[in-house]
Each structure stands twice: as structure tokens, then as C-alpha cells.
Design a protein around this motif. Structure first.
Motif, mmCIF file in Angstrom:
data_model
loop_
_atom_site.group_PDB
_atom_site.id
_atom_site.type_symbol
_atom_site.label_atom_id
_atom_site.label_comp_id
_atom_site.label_asym_id
_atom_site.label_seq_id
_atom_site.Cartn_x
_atom_site.Cartn_y
_atom_site.Cartn_z
ATOM 1 N N ALA A 63 4.462 34.749 30.241
ATOM 2 C CA ALA A 63 3.983 36.125 30.454
ATOM 3 C C ALA A 63 2.706 36.387 29.669
ATOM 4 C CB ALA A 63 5.068 37.125 30.074
ATOM 5 N N LYS A 64 2.676 35.994 28.399
ATOM 6 C CA LYS A 64 1.465 36.201 27.596
ATOM 7 C C LYS A 64 0.306 35.386 28.146
ATOM 8 C CE LYS A 64 -0.556 35.873 22.995
ATOM 9 N NZ LYS A 64 -1.782 35.257 23.523
ATOM 10 N N LEU A 65 0.577 34.130 28.529
ATOM 11 C CA LEU A 65 -0.478 33.294 29.088
ATOM 12 C C LEU A 65 -1.087 33.930 30.318
ATOM 13 C CD1 LEU A 65 -2.086 30.649 29.360
ATOM 14 C CD2 LEU A 65 -0.089 29.679 30.563
ATOM 15 N N ARG A 66 -0.240 34.447 31.194
ATOM 16 C CA ARG A 66 -0.750 35.014 32.444
ATOM 17 C C ARG A 66 -1.493 36.322 32.203
ATOM 18 N NH1 ARG A 66 2.111 34.334 37.920
ATOM 19 N NH2 ARG A 66 -0.122 34.329 38.404
ATOM 20 N N ARG A 67 -1.072 37.093 31.219
ATOM 21 C CA ARG A 67 -1.848 38.287 30.862
ATOM 22 C C ARG A 67 -3.239 37.885 30.366
ATOM 23 N NH1 ARG A 67 1.464 43.315 28.443
ATOM 24 N NH2 ARG A 67 3.341 43.202 29.722
ATOM 25 N N ASP A 68 -3.281 36.872 29.511
ATOM 26 C CA ASP A 68 -4.568 36.414 28.987
ATOM 27 C C ASP A 68 -5.462 35.892 30.115
ATOM 28 O OD1 ASP A 68 -3.712 37.058 26.447
ATOM 29 O OD2 ASP A 68 -3.201 35.002 25.874
ATOM 30 N N GLU A 69 -4.861 35.138 31.043
ATOM 31 C CA GLU A 69 -5.643 34.630 32.171
ATOM 32 C C GLU A 69 -6.189 35.773 33.015
ATOM 33 O OE1 GLU A 69 -3.429 30.295 32.936
ATOM 34 O OE2 GLU A 69 -2.792 32.075 34.066
ATOM 35 N N GLN A 70 -5.383 36.820 33.236
ATOM 36 C CA GLN A 70 -5.856 37.941 34.051
ATOM 37 C C GLN A 70 -6.988 38.689 33.371
ATOM 38 O OE1 GLN A 70 -4.869 39.462 37.535
ATOM 39 N NE2 GLN A 70 -6.950 39.515 36.740
ATOM 40 N N ARG A 71 -6.883 38.875 32.068
ATOM 41 C CA ARG A 71 -7.977 39.552 31.352
ATOM 42 C C ARG A 71 -9.261 38.730 31.433
ATOM 43 N NH1 ARG A 71 -3.651 40.525 27.462
ATOM 44 N NH2 ARG A 71 -2.995 42.719 27.606
ATOM 45 N N ALA A 72 -9.145 37.415 31.310
ATOM 46 C CA ALA A 72 -10.327 36.561 31.407
ATOM 47 C C ALA A 72 -10.922 36.619 32.809
ATOM 48 C CB ALA A 72 -9.965 35.121 31.040
ATOM 49 N N ALA A 73 -10.073 36.589 33.835
ATOM 50 C CA ALA A 73 -10.549 36.677 35.219
ATOM 51 C C ALA A 73 -11.220 38.015 35.479
ATOM 52 C CB ALA A 73 -9.386 36.465 36.183
ATOM 53 N N ALA A 74 -10.637 39.090 34.969
ATOM 54 C CA ALA A 74 -11.213 40.422 35.161
ATOM 55 C C ALA A 74 -12.597 40.512 34.538
ATOM 56 C CB ALA A 74 -10.284 41.478 34.558
ATOM 57 N N ALA A 75 -12.757 39.944 33.351
ATOM 58 C CA ALA A 75 -14.045 40.011 32.662
ATOM 59 C C ALA A 75 -15.142 39.326 33.466
ATOM 60 C CB ALA A 75 -13.923 39.376 31.276
ATOM 61 N N ILE A 76 -14.794 38.280 34.204
ATOM 62 C CA ILE A 76 -15.780 37.553 35.005
ATOM 63 C C ILE A 76 -16.414 38.465 36.046
ATOM 64 C CG2 ILE A 76 -16.011 35.726 36.763
ATOM 65 C CD1 ILE A 76 -13.945 34.123 35.084
ATOM 66 N N VAL A 77 -15.647 39.413 36.586
ATOM 67 C CA VAL A 77 -16.180 40.314 37.620
ATOM 68 C C VAL A 77 -16.470 41.711 37.063
ATOM 69 C CG1 VAL A 77 -15.158 39.033 39.513
ATOM 70 C CG2 VAL A 77 -13.850 40.886 38.457
ATOM 71 N N GLY A 78 -16.553 41.830 35.741
ATOM 72 C CA GLY A 78 -17.008 43.079 35.138
ATOM 73 C C GLY A 78 -15.947 44.115 34.882
ATOM 74 N N VAL A 79 -14.679 43.701 34.785
ATOM 75 C CA VAL A 79 -13.579 44.638 34.564
ATOM 76 C C VAL A 79 -12.979 44.387 33.188
ATOM 77 C CG1 VAL A 79 -11.299 45.407 35.351
ATOM 78 C CG2 VAL A 79 -13.066 44.795 37.018
ATOM 79 N N THR A 80 -12.850 45.451 32.389
ATOM 80 C CA THR A 80 -12.258 45.332 31.049
ATOM 81 C C THR A 80 -10.981 46.147 30.889
ATOM 82 O OG1 THR A 80 -13.666 47.128 30.222
ATOM 83 C CG2 THR A 80 -14.489 44.867 29.980
#
Length: 250
Positions: A63-80
């Protein structure tokens, strides 16, 4: 085709997904275009995706890994702004509690466009229709009308200052092909989309094949949407909820 919802980019967009990575497969390139034009985009992920992945090791940390992955993916397209409701992966339902939390986020963000997974099953590629995907679409749809705009629905939210709000537009991704009525030209943003999806490293046993297929899907969407040969598109089912052509209560 439906009329354009807004001239240019919207000011605020709220995007819902069942799992981390769903948004990136469905709408990341469109979102990249919105953020580049100055839009504020927020993500709300309904589950932690804790049943995903391909490794038996450290399941307690998924769960923590996937949250971290989603935050990293979001940052790539300008979402924080990324929030998680923490519902169990594989058991999502359009329950009263889930709808209440979705209404809360809608009233907090007050978006011009809500983006969500689709509530209808797609038989052309059933993987689009994971039960959690359908539940996400149904819960968001129930929240959009009538709950979020009804001051007497969840009165505790109204009492806390989260006032009722009429969402103008609902954009579904992952729709059955016959429902798709908007093809967004995302040519030039393919690499951003692929990078955002690739950020979910725990989900890709064959990265090269995934990346190739994503690019193929974008090209096929462009053809289905009537774009010039070689253009890429993301596909949506766009629904006007509260627009100049709708009447409240009908």
C-alpha cells in the motif's frame, strides 16, 4: 460529439480512480495538457491498490509503495494534490461512506470538471472493467447527482462549511467504445503519459511491452477520433451535468 465544456483549460479538475495507476492509463496525457495550461488538478484514489503487483515479498508494504508510485506519477504530469481514501483493493463498493467521502472532496475542490472511471462494463476489453473500476464510476456518479448539490444530503458537511456545489461537467475514462464522444489530441504528450505509467514499477512485469501497447492504444484512439494519421488521443465519455443545456432537477 458534445460541445466544448470550457474555452481553453479549466481552472480546477478533480480526478477519481479506483487504484493507483488507473488515472495514468486513462487520462494522464490530457491532465498534462491541463496543468501545462495552468489548471489546478487534484487526484483522489479510492483504494490503496494493496492487492496489486507480482511479488510475494513484503505484501505489508504494498500500500505504501503504491501510494509513493502514484505521487511520483502525478508529479510527472504536474499534479501535487493526491489523496487516498484507503478502501480495500478488490472490495470497493458505492457505499454510503465512500459516497460521503467523494462528496466531501468535490465540495472541497469545487471543480469545473470531475474525471472518473466509467460505471458501465466494457466487453471489448474486459480488463477496463475491474469491479473496483465500475464501483468507482458508480460512486462518483451518485455523488455528482444529486448528493454533492443537495444541501440536505450529508448535512454534517454543510454544517462544517462544505457547501453544496453543482458540478458542470463529468468526464469518464475507460468507457465502453460506443459511449466515447470526446477524443483529446495528446500528440506530443505521449512520453509524459508513458513515464507516468512507468512510475508504477511494481505493476509492470514487462515494461517494454506495456509502453509499446500504450502508444498503440493512443494511435488507435486518434484514428477512431478522426484525427490525422499519426496523431495520438485519449478517449472520454463526456456528460454535461449542470450546463447551459441542462435543467436542474430534470
Amino acid at each position: 460529439m458534445v460541445p466544448e465544456p470550457l474555452p481553453g483549460a479549466p481552472d480546477r479538475v478533480l480526478v477519481f480512480a479506483a487504484h493507483p495507476d488507473d488515472i495514468d492509463f486513462g487520462a494522464a496525457a490530457t491532465i498534462a495538457g491541463w496543468t501545462a495550461a495552468g489548471a489546478s488538478v487534484s487526484y483522489c484514489i479510492l483504494t490503496d491498490g494493496d492487492a496489486g503487483g507480482f511479488s510475494d515479498e513484503d505484501r505489508s508494504g504494498v500500500a505504501k509503495l503504491r501510494r509513493d508510485e502514484q505521487r511520483a506519477a502525478a508529479a510527472i504530469v504536474g499534479v501535487t494534490d493526491v489523496t487516498f481514501l484507503g478502501e480495500p483493493d478488490g472490495y470497493l463498493a458505492p457505499s454510503d461512506n465512500v459516497i460521503r467521502q467523494i462528496v466531501r472532496r468535490m465540495r472541497e475542490v469545487r471543480p469545473q470538471i470531475v474525471v472518473s472511471m466509467h460505471p458501465e462494463r466494457s466487453w471489448d476489453r474486459i480488463q477496463k472493467s475491474h469491479p473496483d473500476h465500475l464501483a468507482c464510476g458508480e460512486a462518483v456518479t451518485r455523488a455528482i447527482y444529486p448528493a454533492v448539490e443537495n444541501p440536505f444530503a450529508y448535512p454534517e458537511l454543510e454544517a462544517a462549511g462544505l457547501l453544496s456545489y453543482r458540478v458542470p461537467w463529468l468526464w469518464f475514462y475507460g468507457a465502453p467504445a460506443h459511449q466515447e464522444n470526446r477524443f483529446v489530441d495528446v500528440t506530443g504528450s505521449e512520453d509524459l503519459k508513458v513515464a507516468a505509467i512507468t512510475a508504477h514499477a511494481s505493476q509492470h512485469p514487462d515494461v517494454d511491452r506495456m509502453q509499446s501497447m500504450v502508444r498503440q492504444f493512443l494511435q488507435e484512439n486518434g484514428r477512431r477520433g478522426g484525427l490525422a494519421e499519426g496523431r495520438s488521443a485519449e478517449a472520454f465519455h463526456v456528460v454535461g451535468v449542470n450546463t447551459d443545456t441542462t435543467i436542474a432537477g430534470f
